[in-house]
Design a protein around this motif. Structure first.
Motif: not given
Length: 652
Positions: A163-172, A189-193, A251-252, A263-267
């Protein structure tokens, strides 16, 4: 025309030898490169950074998250050597499912006598370290590093926490010549970006097929390709965390839908109300607030017959601070649980502040937890479970006022929170399931009040008394940073900082946290004034002079973050040595920032043989928005210019 042709040629050559990114195939051109073509100040650069995050299905286990990293780094200077040590953090609790770091491969490439020398990373250079109860680190040290070396590293991070994708980092903190990221997410899996920071890389969405046995499903692929991404360095002052402003993508998770797999739907976190309710329902949050029996007897003896609401708060707050020691771990969820933390007298943030909230409620007060994101954790601009990593307590009084409390900090006071929590707004969560935003930044100025009295001897030695009073957050920070250090060490630091010799040092009210802390110093110095051709030149504020503008950037896209409003007042009294008189005194100055954000007042007067220097530097907001940066930079330029003007004394 010749310059344009040369520029095109350089760019084309740069493109040519930046195209082969096969692992282990570093070119001579990359090794010969002496500096980054677009940032000659860079100590190192990512020549290439590739990431692929995907879901892998294992029969009997289910999905797991696999992140593959490939990095190629060029080192230009000795300061860039730090890039040759890589720390990969992974979740590794004492019990429960754990993440793992595997398939680690690496090489160091150097050019020796015109030939490419390749050194392989060995297992002896890979170490495992336990960071805390929840996380471990794989520490990787690349071999045989020199100026000009190119290092290349690959590894996999495998996680059961889908359920948890680490942040993408473009800049350092160093520039990036090329990034190539792919995030592959099954349709279940539905993620907000959400973009973060001030540098954006366009997203391309495609799809491909996946299979589980005979079942076909869609995999959404989100691709990001970027070239020549500038560094956002961590060399500007007054910033909560540079990470928050570096470009990237969050990604949230908002929903899981396994209905096609019976299975089931979880929000999940679609709104702040959803986020608050979900956190409150956790057994390590809401249920902990309802536990009371373990402190029942203590609470009765603490509160006794106290009827005043504010006195009750003070009594319970002081008890919890003295009873339970913070173990240094942040979390909105309890670690030990309130009962065990109470018994063992140690716990994490949630253990302590949920316990405090529960005790305040049992004392008849309207107390609720407030979810917080610490300054290093960033600002949660959108509904997110991961956005909060801390919790404090709030009491609403019957007279309409309120107070914020954090019992993890022994030197804190009601409404004087430690700096780590002063991060815009928190989210109050009530037992009725209602949540609302609460401003965290204090309206009280952190105050440092300086009095400096000096006289100049016949042999040009300055003798003086230096008294500083610290109030509000300044007092908290002074106690936190200094109370555990021996006076001898503090004296040495002050002597080095101000270029003085200290004869006497005393601090008053070290542990009386309801009163200002006062530091008294008696000193001498041979380096605070100049004598040239019979004239004496004095910087009016002596060692309190601000002689450099801290703001260097032409433009700053992120706010200046002081954490809290603050005020520094200086009063300097200088006795004119016998046989001298004033030839020149700097003129007064009063300047302000737009919208009453800040003010600087400066004045020098003479009375008899005394010179009095008065200055006030005050900021009325903890955060200065980027649109005011140019005005702030100019404000400091004028301040520095004025404070470095000299008093000139001549012989009578």
């Amino acid at each position: 025309m010749k310059k344009l042709t040369l520029l095109v040629l350089l760019i084309s050559q740069f493109t040519i030898f930046a195209q082969d990114y096969k692992f282990g195939k570093v070119s001579k051109e990359e090794l010969k490169e002496k500096f980054h073509p677009l940032d000659s100040t860079a100590d190192a650069a990512y020549l290439y950074r590739k990431r692929r995050t995907s879901y892998s299905y294992i029969n009997g286990v289910g999905f797991q998250l696999v992140t593959e990293i490939h990095e190629r780094v060029k080192i230009y200077t000795k300061e860039g050597f730090e890039m040759a040590t890589k720390s990969v953090a992974y979740y590794n609790p004492d019990s429960g499912e754990t993440e793992s770091v595997s398939s680690i491969k690496g090489y160091s490439f150097s050019l020796v006598d015109g030939k490419v020398v390749k050194d392989k990373l060995t297992k002896k250079s890979i170490f495992k370290e336990k960071k805390n109860k929840s996380y471990s680190i794989k520490k990787i040290t690349m071999p045989n590093i020199k100026i000009g070396t190119v290092i290349e590293l690959k590894y996999k991070l495998i996680s059961p926490y889908t359920n948890s994708i680490d942040d993408l980092q473009f800049q350092f903190g160093i520039p990036v010549k090329k990034i190539d990221y792919n995030i592959e997410i099954p349709e279940y899996f539905i993620f907000n970006k959400r973009s973060k920071g001030f540098y954006n890389v366009p997203m391309k969405k495609t799809a491909k097929n996946g299979t589980i046995g005979s079942l076909n499903y869609r995999i959404d692929v989100f691709g990001f390709e970027g070239d020549n991404i500038p560094a956002l360095k961590n060399d500007e002052p007054f910033i909560s965390s540079i990470y928050n402003y570096r470009g990237g993508m969050k990604f949230e998770l908002t929903q899981t839908n396994f209905s096609s797999l019976q299975g089931s739907i979880k929000t999940f976190s679609n709104s702040w109300e959803d986020v608050s309710k979900q956190i409150f329902k956790s057994s390590r949050f809401g249920e902990e607030l309802n536990k009371k029996s373990y402190y029942k007897d203590d609470l009765q003896s603490i509160v006794g017959n106290i009827t005043s609401e504010k006195e009750k708060v003070a009594a319970v707050f002081q008890f919890v601070k003295s009873k339970i020691k913070w173990n240094g771990n942040n979390s909105k969820y309890t670690e030990k649980g309130v009962r065990k933390a109470f018994k063992e007298r140690v716990g994490n943030v949630a253990d302590i502040n949920l316990m405090l909230t529960s005790m305040l409620r049992s004392a008849g007060l309207k107390a609720n937890p407030v979810l917080v994101s610490t300054r290093k954790n960033g600002v949660p601009l959108f509904p997110t479970l991961n956005g909060f990593n801390y919790v404090i307590s709030m009491v609403d009084f019957t007279d309409g006022t309120s107070v914020l409390l954090d019992a993890t900090e022994p030197y804190s006071l009601p409404n004087i929170l430690p700096a780590r929590t002063l991060n815009w707004s928190g989210r109050k969560v009530t037992k009725e399931g209602i949540s609302s935003w609460i401003k965290l930044t204090s309206t009280k100025h952190a105050i440092e009040d300086n009095n400096l009295m000096v006289k100049i001897s016949d042999d040009m030695i300055v003798e003086g008394l230096f008294r500083t009073k610290f109030i509000n957050l300044s007092a908290l920070n002074f106690r936190k940073n200094n109370n555990h250090i021996k006076d001898e060490s503090l004296i040495t630091k002050l002597e080095e900082r101000y270029n003085i010799e200290i004869d006497d040092y005393k601090v008053v009210n070290k542990d009386k946290i309801t009163t200002p802390i006062v530091r008294n110093v008696k000193f001498i110095s041979e380096d605070l004034i100049e004598e040239i051709n019979g004239k004496i030149y004095i910087e009016p504020s002596l060692f309190l002079t601000v002689d450099k503008n801290p703001f260097k950037l032409v433009d700053r896209k992120f706010p200046v973050d002081f954490a809290t409003p603050w005020k520094e007042s200086n009063r300097v009294f200088i006795s004119i040595p016998q046989g001298y008189k004033i030839e020149q005194l700097p003129k007064p100055l009063a300047i302000g920032l737009p919208d009453n954000l800040g003010v600087f007042k400066y004045q020098i007067t003479q009375s008899g043989n005394k010179i009095r220097v008065t200055s006030i530097l005050q900021f009325n907001n903890g955060i200065i928005a980027p649109q005011y940066y140019s005005a702030l930079k100019d404000f400091y330029s004028q301040l520095v210019k004025k404070q470095t003007e000299k008093i000139v004394l001549i012989k009578e």
